[in-house]
Every structure is written in structure tokens, then in C-alpha cells.
Design a protein around this motif. Structure first.
Motif, PDB file in Angstrom:
ATOM      1  N   LEU A 199       2.586   4.467   0.648  1.00  0.00           N
ATOM      2  CA  LEU A 199       2.514   5.513   1.682  1.00  0.00           C
ATOM      3  C   LEU A 199       3.641   6.532   1.540  1.00  0.00           C
ATOM      4  O   LEU A 199       3.493   7.694   1.911  1.00  0.00           O
ATOM      5  CB  LEU A 199       2.641   4.885   3.079  1.00  0.00           C
ATOM      6  CG  LEU A 199       1.559   3.918   3.548  1.00  0.00           C
ATOM      7  CD1 LEU A 199       2.054   3.144   4.777  1.00  0.00           C
ATOM      8  CD2 LEU A 199       0.278   4.671   3.892  1.00  0.00           C
ATOM      9  N   LYS A 213      -4.411   7.188   8.044  1.00  0.00           N
ATOM     10  CA  LYS A 213      -4.539   7.352   6.583  1.00  0.00           C
ATOM     11  C   LYS A 213      -5.433   6.273   5.958  1.00  0.00           C
ATOM     12  O   LYS A 213      -6.224   6.558   5.061  1.00  0.00           O
ATOM     13  CB  LYS A 213      -3.132   7.325   5.980  1.00  0.00           C
ATOM     14  CG  LYS A 213      -3.033   6.983   4.516  1.00  0.00           C
ATOM     15  CD  LYS A 213      -3.262   8.195   3.650  1.00  0.00           C
ATOM     16  CE  LYS A 213      -3.231   7.813   2.174  1.00  0.00           C
ATOM     17  NZ  LYS A 213      -3.912   8.805   1.366  1.00  0.00           N
ATOM     18  N   ALA A 229      -0.039   6.231   9.622  1.00  0.00           N
ATOM     19  CA  ALA A 229      -0.430   5.387   8.492  1.00  0.00           C
ATOM     20  C   ALA A 229      -1.787   4.751   8.770  1.00  0.00           C
ATOM     21  O   ALA A 229      -2.627   4.631   7.870  1.00  0.00           O
ATOM     22  CB  ALA A 229       0.631   4.325   8.232  1.00  0.00           C
ATOM     23  N   VAL A 279       8.215   4.169   7.131  1.00  0.00           N
ATOM     24  CA  VAL A 279       7.126   4.318   6.170  1.00  0.00           C
ATOM     25  C   VAL A 279       7.266   3.297   5.037  1.00  0.00           C
ATOM     26  O   VAL A 279       6.278   2.717   4.586  1.00  0.00           O
ATOM     27  CB  VAL A 279       7.101   5.764   5.624  1.00  0.00           C
ATOM     28  CG1 VAL A 279       5.933   5.946   4.670  1.00  0.00           C
ATOM     29  CG2 VAL A 279       6.998   6.757   6.767  1.00  0.00           C
ATOM     30  N   TYR A 285       0.881  -1.172   0.000  1.00  0.00           N
ATOM     31  CA  TYR A 285       0.000   0.000   0.000  1.00  0.00           C
ATOM     32  C   TYR A 285       0.914   1.217   0.000  1.00  0.00           C
ATOM     33  O   TYR A 285       1.682   1.427   0.947  1.00  0.00           O
ATOM     34  CB  TYR A 285      -0.868  -0.021   1.268  1.00  0.00           C
ATOM     35  CG  TYR A 285      -1.917   1.064   1.285  1.00  0.00           C
ATOM     36  CD1 TYR A 285      -3.250   0.782   1.031  1.00  0.00           C
ATOM     37  CD2 TYR A 285      -1.562   2.388   1.545  1.00  0.00           C
ATOM     38  CE1 TYR A 285      -4.211   1.789   1.035  1.00  0.00           C
ATOM     39  CE2 TYR A 285      -2.505   3.400   1.540  1.00  0.00           C
ATOM     40  CZ  TYR A 285      -3.825   3.092   1.289  1.00  0.00           C
ATOM     41  OH  TYR A 285      -4.766   4.092   1.282  1.00  0.00           O
ATOM     42  N   LYS A 298       4.609  11.326   8.059  1.00  0.00           N
ATOM     43  CA  LYS A 298       5.086   9.965   7.768  1.00  0.00           C
ATOM     44  C   LYS A 298       6.500  10.042   7.215  1.00  0.00           C
ATOM     45  O   LYS A 298       6.770   9.639   6.097  1.00  0.00           O
ATOM     46  CB  LYS A 298       4.141   9.284   6.774  1.00  0.00           C
ATOM     47  CG  LYS A 298       2.753   9.002   7.366  1.00  0.00           C
ATOM     48  CD  LYS A 298       1.908   8.079   6.500  1.00  0.00           C
ATOM     49  CE  LYS A 298       1.275   8.716   5.300  1.00  0.00           C
ATOM     50  NZ  LYS A 298       0.259   9.728   5.526  1.00  0.00           N
ATOM     51  N   GLU A 320       4.465   0.056   4.216  1.00  0.00           N
ATOM     52  CA  GLU A 320       3.733  -0.178   2.963  1.00  0.00           C
ATOM     53  C   GLU A 320       3.371  -1.656   2.823  1.00  0.00           C
ATOM     54  O   GLU A 320       2.279  -2.000   2.382  1.00  0.00           O
ATOM     55  CB  GLU A 320       4.578   0.274   1.771  1.00  0.00           C
ATOM     56  CG  GLU A 320       4.786   1.787   1.744  1.00  0.00           C
ATOM     57  CD  GLU A 320       5.345   2.283   0.437  1.00  0.00           C
ATOM     58  OE1 GLU A 320       5.962   1.489  -0.310  1.00  0.00           O
ATOM     59  OE2 GLU A 320       5.144   3.483   0.142  1.00  0.00           O
TER      60      GLU A 320
END
Ligand SMILES: *Cc1c(COP(=O)(O)O)cnc(C)c1O
Length: 327
Positions: A10, A87, A84, A49, A8, A44, A53
Motif C-alpha cells: 500500500l 482500495k 486502504a 500505512v 499487501y 494514505k 500492509e
């Protein structure tokens, strides 16, 4: 051939590589470049980070509603996880090690800002933090909420994949910048970042030697811990890499006063780098790595004809609770 699971996105990538002209001159050694993973984002920010993901993608695949993780009271990893989570619409519950009772400052301020549930635990309790996190997950399950547990620093094989991709990114950047790095230097705290870099080096055939500077524990501890992450990555994702533990370059000797504690020389180095390059190092990780790099240049490990990529792994928020040490 290795296979990477879905992630994902980020982080803002590719993060820039810049040359530290003035610092290179001052240290009278190799040409020093910096990989700006402090620019993966504003909140982030930092290396966690990239790991998140992969971790968050798995949490979402499993249908989690909540992330549980842990760290020191100023954990960059816990803060990045809380942001995160916000988010992607998950809740977050952080177990933070605290002995004194801390001000709501730095990373902890951000944790609160994004609505993370924060529980403080003592250093003794923290020794069993994995059990505590799993018990907490069971408590949530009993209430009908599915939790996803992220171990300290996100340093699992899955999290380390973030740094496999980061090495691919640097390989591409070396082509466009027409520069070939001889060495990469990074701080090591829980090992996932360095494990990922080593996997990436082998996967993409990068020539640069990778060096980790530990900010806690010692070299044998991290050689063991990183080997375990690499072994798990080989098993789970099909990497093909045989790295004897002794080839795992951990440069020991720069822990200083201990994890999260600073010597005055380190504070002065943060000021120096800020004033000469406009780059802000953090007090827990990157300043110790930079201190190590500087000292190793003095000792002749990195020579004038070489090019070193210093990996800025983020951590700026940890600076603010330390303001009292500076002026
Ligand atoms: C966590 C962290 C590191 C260390 O990375 P590991 O993967 O835990 O070894 C380095 N720098 C910063 C700023 C960090 O937050």
C-alpha cells in the motif's frame, strides 16, 4: 530466523531521507535528517500505512468483507484504514472517540469521503473499545458479513512488522547515501511503530539508537506496552531479541497539555519547521517529537558530531481542524 507473512503493498517506498540543513544549523546540534513517511502516499500518508500492509493482507487471507477499527476523532490510523479498505474493496466501520461533537474536517472528512461507517463513542465507552469492536464484529457475523478487527493504531505484532521492513529500508538507504545515523527519533502513540523499529534494529544489526517520544501516557506505560508487542512478535514470527525494559528508550516529558492538545510553543514550532524547511509537521505526534528533539539537543543528549534521523510519521490532515490556533 524470523519469518514474515505476506503483505499487501500500500505504501510508496522507499520513502526519501532528506537532510534538514537549516534546522540543524538553527538548533546548533547534530546533523538532522528526516525520514519522509509522510510521503507513503497522499491520502494514505503516514506510519499506519506500513502497518496496514500486513494487517490487510491477513484480513484478505481470512476472507473478511469489512474492517473494524477505532481511534480518536482525528485518528490518522482510522483514516488510513478507511482508505486502504476502499482500495482493496472492503467496507470499513470506525469507532471514534468524541467528547464535543466535531466538525467534519481533517481526517474525519476523509473518513466520510471514502464512505466509512462512523460511530462516535464517548471517552468512557472508549475504555472498553476492544469489547465494543468485537461485539460489532459479532453483529456483522449475524448478518452474514465477516469482519476483521484492527486494534488501536494497528499496534499488534503483525502491524509492527511494517516497521521491521522500514528499518531494513533505512539500512539500505544508509549505504546508498553513505551516511551512518547514530540516533533515530520517533513519536510514540500506541507503540507499534517503535516496537517494529526495535525488532528491525536487532534483526538487521543496525547500530543507531532508537528513541521514542511519547505523546500520551508515560515512559513506564510504553515500556510495558512495547515489550508486550515485542514478546508477541518473538512468539509469532520467531524474532530473537532480548531487550530489557530499561533499554527501551522512551523520552518522557513532551506530552504537554495532553494527547491531541497543543501549547503555543508547539504551534510556533510547526510554523518554524514549515517556514525553514518546507516540511509540514502534524499537531498531535510529529511536532511533539520535534519539540522533544530540540529540547534534548539543548540539554546535550545529542551532540554536534552525531547524526540524527527524525522519523516523520505523517498526520498532516490533523492540522486542518486546528487552523484557528495558528494566525
Ligand atoms: C499513530 C501515529 C504515531 C504513533 O505511532 P504508534 O505506532 O501508534 O506509536 C506517530 N505519528 C503519527 C502521525 C501517527 O498517526
Amino acid at each position: 530466523m524470523f519469518i514474515l507473512p505476506e503483505r499487501y503493498v500500500l505504501a510508496h517506498t522507499p520513502t526519501p531521507i532528506e537532510k534538514l540543513e537549516r534546522l540543524s544549523q538553527l538548533f546548533e546540534g547534530p546533523e538532522i535528517y528526516i525520514k519522509r513517511d509522510d510521503l507513503t502516499g497522499i491520502g494514505k500518508t503516514g506510519n499506519k500505512v506500513r502497518k496496514l500492509e500486513f494487517l490487510i493482507a491477513e484480513a484478505l487471507r481470512e476472507g473478511a468483507q469489512l474492517l473494524i477499527t477505532c481511534g480518536g476523532v482525528q485518528s490518522n490510523h482510522a483514516r488510513a484504514t478507511a482508505l486502504a479498505a476502499a482500495k482493496v474493496g472492503l467496507a470499513s466501520h470506525l469507532l471514534l472517540r468524541d467528547s464535543a461533537g466535531s466538525d467534519i474536517d481533517g481526517n474525519l472528512f476523509i473518513d466520510r469521503l471514502v464512505g466509512a461507517e462512523v460511530k462516535f463513542i464517548t471517552p468512557q465507552e472508549y475504555e472498553q473499545v476492544n469489547d465494543l469492536m468485537h461485539h460489532l464484529a459479532e453483529d456483522y457475523a449475524a448478518k452474514g458479513m465477516k469482519a476483521y478487527v484492527i486494534p488501536e493504531g494497528g499496534s499488534t505484532a503483525l502491524g509492527a512488522l511494517g516497521y521491521v521492513l522500514a528499518i531494513e529500508e533505512v539500512c539500505r538507504q544508509m549505504k546508498t547515501l553513505r551516511v551512518e545515523f547514530d540516533h533515530i527519533v520517533s513519536a510514540v502513540g500506541s507503540g507499534g511503530t517503535l516496537a517494529g523499529m526495535l525488532l528491525g534494529k536487532s534483526a538487521y544489526g543496525m547500530q543507531a539508537q532508537i528513541h521514542g517520544i511519547n505523546v500520551c501516557d508515560d515512559a513506564p506505560y510504553f515500556q510495558e506496552r512495547i515489550s508486550n508487542i515485542i514478546r508477541e512478535a518473538k512468539r509469532k514470527f520467531g524474532f530473537d531479541l532480548n531487550l530489557p525494559k530499561k533499554d527501551l528508550n522512551i523520552i518522557d516529558g513532551y506530552v504537554g497539555k495532553g494527547y491531541g492538545l497543543n501549547r503555543q510553543e508547539e504551534i510556533e514550532l510547526i510554523k518554524l519547521v514549515a517556514q525553514m524547511e518546507g516540511i509540514i509537521l502534524d499537531p498531535v505526534y510529529t511536532v511533539k517529537a520535534m519539540f522533544g528533539l530540540k529540547d534534548q539537543i539543548r540539554k546535550g543528549r545529542f551532540t554536534k558530531s552525531e547524526k540524527v534521523l527524525f522519523w516523520h510519521t505523517g498526520g498532516i490532515f490533523g492540522l486542518f481542524p486546528k487552523r484557528g490556533l495558528f494566525f
